[in-house]
Design an enzyme around this catalytic site. Structure first.
Site, PDB file in Angstrom:
ATOM      1  N   HIS A 114      23.765 -40.651  78.656  1.00  0.00           N
ATOM      2  CA  HIS A 114      23.907 -40.872  77.298  1.00  0.00           C
ATOM      3  C   HIS A 114      25.347 -40.169  76.527  1.00  0.00           C
ATOM      4  O   HIS A 114      25.640 -40.343  75.398  1.00  0.00           O
ATOM      5  CB  HIS A 114      22.813 -40.157  76.445  1.00  0.00           C
ATOM      6  CG  HIS A 114      22.590 -39.021  76.258  1.00  0.00           C
ATOM      7  ND1 HIS A 114      21.502 -38.309  76.896  1.00  0.00           N
ATOM      8  CD2 HIS A 114      23.320 -37.753  75.687  1.00  0.00           C
ATOM      9  CE1 HIS A 114      21.540 -37.007  76.873  1.00  0.00           C
ATOM     10  NE2 HIS A 114      22.706 -36.526  76.116  1.00  0.00           N
ATOM     11  N   ASP A 152      18.371 -36.354  72.596  1.00  0.00           N
ATOM     12  CA  ASP A 152      19.930 -36.400  72.216  1.00  0.00           C
ATOM     13  C   ASP A 152      20.391 -37.758  72.234  1.00  0.00           C
ATOM     14  O   ASP A 152      21.688 -38.074  72.039  1.00  0.00           O
ATOM     15  CB  ASP A 152      20.742 -35.424  73.306  1.00  0.00           C
ATOM     16  CG  ASP A 152      22.089 -35.062  72.887  1.00  0.00           C
ATOM     17  OD1 ASP A 152      22.220 -35.340  71.501  1.00  0.00           O
ATOM     18  OD2 ASP A 152      23.090 -34.909  73.623  1.00  0.00           O
ATOM     19  N   ASP A 184      23.871 -31.905  79.964  1.00  0.00           N
ATOM     20  CA  ASP A 184      24.424 -33.546  79.844  1.00  0.00           C
ATOM     21  C   ASP A 184      25.085 -33.683  80.966  1.00  0.00           C
ATOM     22  O   ASP A 184      25.624 -32.919  81.894  1.00  0.00           O
ATOM     23  CB  ASP A 184      25.736 -33.380  78.778  1.00  0.00           C
ATOM     24  CG  ASP A 184      24.883 -33.339  77.411  1.00  0.00           C
ATOM     25  OD1 ASP A 184      24.251 -34.290  77.038  1.00  0.00           O
ATOM     26  OD2 ASP A 184      25.278 -32.430  76.768  1.00  0.00           O
ATOM     27  N   HIS A 191      19.227 -28.402  77.789  1.00  0.00           N
ATOM     28  CA  HIS A 191      19.551 -29.665  77.672  1.00  0.00           C
ATOM     29  C   HIS A 191      21.091 -29.746  78.397  1.00  0.00           C
ATOM     30  O   HIS A 191      22.129 -29.396  77.974  1.00  0.00           O
ATOM     31  CB  HIS A 191      19.830 -30.351  76.320  1.00  0.00           C
ATOM     32  CG  HIS A 191      20.352 -31.625  76.377  1.00  0.00           C
ATOM     33  ND1 HIS A 191      19.572 -32.820  76.269  1.00  0.00           N
ATOM     34  CD2 HIS A 191      21.583 -32.332  75.965  1.00  0.00           C
ATOM     35  CE1 HIS A 191      20.275 -33.719  76.177  1.00  0.00           C
ATOM     36  NE2 HIS A 191      21.305 -33.525  75.887  1.00  0.00           N
TER      37      HIS A 191
HETATM   38 ZN   LIG Z   1      23.148 -34.602  75.305  1.00  0.00          ZN
END
Ligand SMILES: [Zn+2]
Length: 1012
Positions: free
Chosen positions: A582, A378, A268, A266
């Site tokens: 996000h 997430d 970001d 994951h």
């Molecule tokens: Zn995230």
């Protein structure tokens, strides 16, 4: 029998960590190292290779925050290592507790090709297997000195470009220290023993005391440890493994839970680092992943954000080429179907549609893959329009785990059908492991099995494994665990496979899974609806400008041959979609990210305004009359929806405030508003309905300041106790009549709030234009409207519709929704009368209710205007702001929808002489035309996206303002759908086509013009 359990566990822990693991690379020689510190931002690889290096030694301190250093490491393979597997082991000074939040490096060969990355828990480089004795090697490591910012959420200014980079101030201290630089023999037997003991030890730890298997494992582990010669681990490893073999060969029980392990990282897209660092994080992670695939053909890895692959293609084409190869072999799996993993509370419906269009199209064009999953582990809550949007993009399955972060209620299912506001259902799964960064540890596997809510009827779950962010993805140790857990007594069965294989199996196993209707509200992170207002405003403005740019460009292209700006719109959309990530749009990134986002939005706004104006000028023609364009989907001031007219009468003027005994009256014949001497709205009277909107004795547009210091995540959270204290801003510094309204100035602390309140002729909407110089910290500013309305639910605009939420707190689920998201309007009403607030950039709202002594009910709507969290950006939201909101006095849902659009799509005027009839018109206000554009395939077809906005069945007759040859219903990607699965074939006649839509149905139409 006396229990030796604890003693054996402690012994295993010490021997494994202090003796066996270090023995994997026991035979080692030092490596020579030299350094080049990049003087500014990262440089191209060729510059790094050619740089002037200085020799340094082990222990060297390097790397001020955000700097890059290149290390050249070199040496010679000892002759006696010929034929062995040789690796370099490098410790750049890693923080191993947070695998994703530390320094990282990317390793290159002398020719600039990528080897793999160095990460805190993945710190080796494959040098040779088998090695040739006496052979020299040289590698280059591009190391990033990323600071660790997440410790205890202490406010820090390290989250912006440092002074040494901006050229102001002095050099910062180095963050890291070279701790290990070894060339070593990789002892496979010792490594395998470490993995055997690791898996069996963790399994033993998780088994219940009553389970004989636990005690058998204890006994076996003790026996194995007895055979390990601590002075000769290498020589005794094989014997110890023989002792463990039967324990590892015992198969899982027939009813064992089946776990689909999917490699993942994951990453970001921006967060505690700037976007430029994400570009490098992606390259590092995918170089690891493709290297691991070379060694492990069964390894599968799912990657979810098309934007990140687009960056890789641009910046590290060689790694991208490896990824494409691995996609062909079925190891690399594009999933997610979105451009980034966006927030889904805040983006508009059209923006979410484009997330799907651009995400899916990228995977189709680059990988030939039609993705069928939405992968959003997430994101901070999921709006109730998502199921329909997914279905309309050909998506069958949805995955998240974030709802496990709820602080009040535990979600009752892990596998279920998610039903949206229109009735569309999507098969959904929440991995019961409750993380998207699993290490495949015994504790995680056991937790997933115990936690799985659907036991009995279903027995499968998905487990995403791999270190995210800067952690570098899955490791060979994780794959070793998966291999041992494939069929092991006492454990779930772990199978490495694709998300699609998991979903296909899970759906077949559980076709009558339970149904969850409506939004997936995250009972956490409610502050993300409000933090970093300027970023949210940039998004809101861009979404509406993109709508205008497409609408007027398409209209001008059809009418005047205007050159439709396909490329610019594609690029601008992708920029806006990127910033919906996000942690950007929710306002939870460092200052660096939000500063850059604001700059980007300024550029996007300027370019889009240019496109809008060019198209409007083309349409307006010659002349010096005023042509007024109405981009709203509703007729306004006599100007047709989505069209333009010559200004024949003056625009509605604000009514003049009339002084009265208690202050001022604004009266336009529709509504009468009383504003007292302190600038508070004390009456809002709907003249035709004969009804007062406000609760007796209450004041509206009351600004309220709350202490806002959440327990954990500053930019993310508003904790419920914020309501315990409030400071009402009832006193005005000044009140004056200006610009056809009342200007009110208030100060609180060092902050200044200036509001212009106006009421326009012919409008039921009281407009409040607010300028704030915001100097507060850890405060929440709300604007309250206490209504004399008895309503058990509010209606908030969401993408392509609205959602009803209770105003009461009957259950813990209702009570937890103490801060809610609304797009352009929030409506409250009784059966035949209601009111709405509309806004130009606010998302956070709350609604509370109370029954008064007179028996009436006061329902108070509040907008969350500003916050001032101090982590991760210590200066979040400081400074100048301008925002607008309006109070619609007497409004049903139809009025709220119309006012919300109108408030965000101002009329625009250009000189000219032409009337511009709309390209397409709907004869029913319930059927809202949201998007008009030319088809992305450049065929010249006109694409129209519309939806039913009121929540009922609606018929409309669409009329086109161009010769219409045929019309077809398409998916979001503008591909024709089978008419049998939709509205049936559409039969246009005379430029018209009639449609019937179910509540909140979204339709995309492709309209063909006759070939000329
Ligand atoms: Zn995230």
């Amino acid at each position: 029998m006396h229990s030796k359990y604890r003693l054996t566990e402690q012994r295993l822990d010490r021997v494994l960590n202090q003796r066996i693991r270090p023995a994997v690379h026991a035979r080692s020689v030092p490596i020579e190292v030299a350094i080049w510190n990049v003087p500014g931002e990262p440089v191209p690889v060729a510059d790094g290779l050619a740089a002037p290096y200085e020799p340094v030694t082990l222990g060297h301190r390097w790397g001020p925050p955000w700097s890059t250093s290149w290390f050249r490491i070199s040496g010679t393979v000892p002759d006696e290592w010929a034929g062995l597997r040789v690796e370099a082991v490098i410790d750049l000074g890693f923080n191993v507790t947070g695998a994703g939040f530390s320094t990282e490096g990317l390793v290159y060969r002398s020719d600039g090709s990528v080897v793999k990355a160095l990460n805190p828990r993945n710190a080796w480089i494959p040098v040779a297997d088998p090695a040739v004795g006496g052979e020299d090697f040289t590698y280059y490591v591009e190391a990033a000195a990323n600071p660790v910012l997440c410790d205890d959420h202490i406010p820090t200014r390290t989250g912006d470009q440092p002074s040494w980079l901006t050229g102001v101030g002095s050099e910062s201290d180095p963050l890291y220290q070279l701790l290990r630089l070894d060339l070593a023999v990789f002892d496979a037997q010792v490594w395998e023993l470490a993995q055997d003991l690791d898996v069996l030890g963790e399994l033993m730890h998780e088994l219940p005391e009553a389970d004989p298997r636990r005690w058998q494992l204890m006994h076996t582990i003790e026996q194995a440890l007895d055979t390990v010669d601590l002075q000769n681990i290498t020589g005794s490893a094989a014997t110890a493994r023989e002792v463990l073999r039967p324990a590892l060969a015992a198969p899982a029980v027939a009813s064992a839970h089946r776990m689909s392990a999917v490699g993942h990282a994951h990453i970001d897209t921006a967060w505690l680092w700037p976007m430029r660092e994400t570009v490098r994080k992606v390259a590092r992670t995918l170089s690891n992943v493709t290297q691991l695939m070379d060694d492990h053909p069964g390894f599968r890895f799912a990657m979810s954000q098309a934007q990140q692959l687009a960056w890789l293609k641009e910046h590290r084409p060689e790694v991208y080429g490896r990824v494409q190869e691995k996609a062909k072999s079925g190891q690399f799996l594009p999933v997610g179907s979105l451009w980034v993993e966006p927030d889904t509370n805040i983006p508009s419906g059209e923006a979410l549609a484009r997330q799907l269009v651009h995400g899916k199209r990228f995977y189709l064009e680059e990988f030939g893959v039609e993705t069928e999953e939405m992968w959003l582990p997430d994101t901070f809550g999921y709006n109730a329009a998502m199921p329909q949007l997914m279905k309309l993009a050909g998506i069958r399955w949805f995955l998240t785990q974030k709802i496990s972060w709820n602080t009040t209620n535990k979600f009752p299912h892990h596998t279920f059908w998610w039903e949206g506001i229109d009735g569309t259902r999507i098969f959904s799964h929440f991995p019961p492991v409750d993380t998207y960064n699993s290490e495949l540890s015994g504790a995680e596997v056991a937790h997933a099995v115990a936690n799985f809510q659907d036991k009995g009827t279903a027995n499968s779950s998905l487990l995403p494994f791999g270190y995210g962010d800067g952690g570098g993805g899955p490791t060979r140790e994780m794959l070793a665990r998966a291999a041992r857990l494939a069929d092991l007594e006492g454990s779930a069965k772990v199978v490495i496979e694709s998300p699609a294989d998991f979903f296909t199996r899970a759906q077949a196993e559980y076709p009558d899974a339970p149904v969850w209707l409506g939004e997936l509200y995250l009972e956490f992170h409610r502050g993300t609806l409000t933090s970093q207002l300027r970023t949210k405003q940039g998004n809101r403005r861009s979404e509406h400008l993109l709508r205008e740019a497409e609408l007027w460009s398409a209209t001008a292209a059809v009418r005047t041959g205007f050159d439709y700006p396909y490329q610019a719109l594609d690029r601008l959309w992708k920029t806006v979609l990127l910033h919906q990530f996000h942690d950007i749009l929710p306002g939870s990134s460092i200052a660096w990210v939000h500063r850059e986002a604001e700059q980007t939005y300024v550029a996007v706004t300027a370019e889009l305004r240019g496109i809008v104006e060019a198209a409007q000028r083309a349409l307006a023609g010659e002349g010096d009359q005023t042509v007024v364009f109405n981009a709203s989907p509703f007729t306004r001031d006599g100007i047709p929806a989505l069209g333009a007219s010559l200004r024949t009468r003056p625009p509605g003027r604000p009514v003049d405030p009339t002084p009265c005994r208690d202050g001022f009256v604004l009266d336009n014949g529709l509504v009468r508003v009383l504003i007292d001497g302190q600038g508070l709205v004390t009456s809002a009277y709907d003249i035709a309905a004969g009804r007062e909107a406000l609760a007796p004795g209450a004041a509206a547009n009351l600004l309220q300041l709350h202490q806002d210091f959440p327990n954990e995540y500053d930019a993310w959270d508003i904790d419920a106790f914020y309501r315990n204290t409030v400071h009402n801003l009832v006193d005005a510094d000044s009140l004056s009549v200006e610009e056809g309204g009342l200007r009110i100035v208030r100060t609180v602390g060092d902050s200044r709030i200036e509001q212009l309140i106006t009421l326009t002729e012919g409008s039921r909407r009281l407009d409040i234009d607010t300028k704030i110089d915001w100097r507060e910290t850890e405060k929440l500013l709300k604007a309250a409207f206490p209504l004399d309305v008895r309503a058990d639910h509010s209606s908030a605009e969401i993408p392509f519709g609205h959602v009803q939420r209770p105003t009461h707190t009957n259950t813990s689920w209702d009570a937890a929704k103490f801060e809610i998201c609304a797009h352009r309007f929030l409506h409250l009403g009784e059966r035949d009368w209601g009111a709405a607030v509309v806004n130009d950039s606010t998302y956070g709202h709350d609604v509370t209710r109370d029954v008064r002594a007179d028996g009436g009910t006061t329902t108070t709507v509040r907008l969350s205007l500003l916050r001032a969290p101090r982590f991760p950006d210590p200066d979040a939201d400081q400074g100048q702001h301008r925002l607008r909101y309006g109070f619609v006095i007497g409004a049903d849902i139809a009025d709220a929808v119309r006012e919300g659009y109108g408030f965000n799509l101002p009329e625009r005027s250009v000189p000219g002489s032409a009337e511009v009839p709309p390209l397409v018109a709907s004869d029913n206000d319930a059927v809202v035309i949201d998007t008009v554009k030319l088809a992305d395939d450049r065929s010249g077809d006109i694409v129209v996206r519309l939806y039913e906005a009121h929540g009922g069945r609606a018929e409309t007759l669409l009329t086109t303002g161009f010769p219409l040859d045929s019309v077809a219903v398409t998916d979001l990607l503008e591909r024709e759908l089978d008419p049998r699965e939709n509205t049936g074939a559409l039969q246009p006649a005379g430029g018209q086509v009639s449609l019937t839509l179910r509540p909140f149905q979204i339709l995309t139409l492709r309209m063909k013009r006759p070939r000329s």
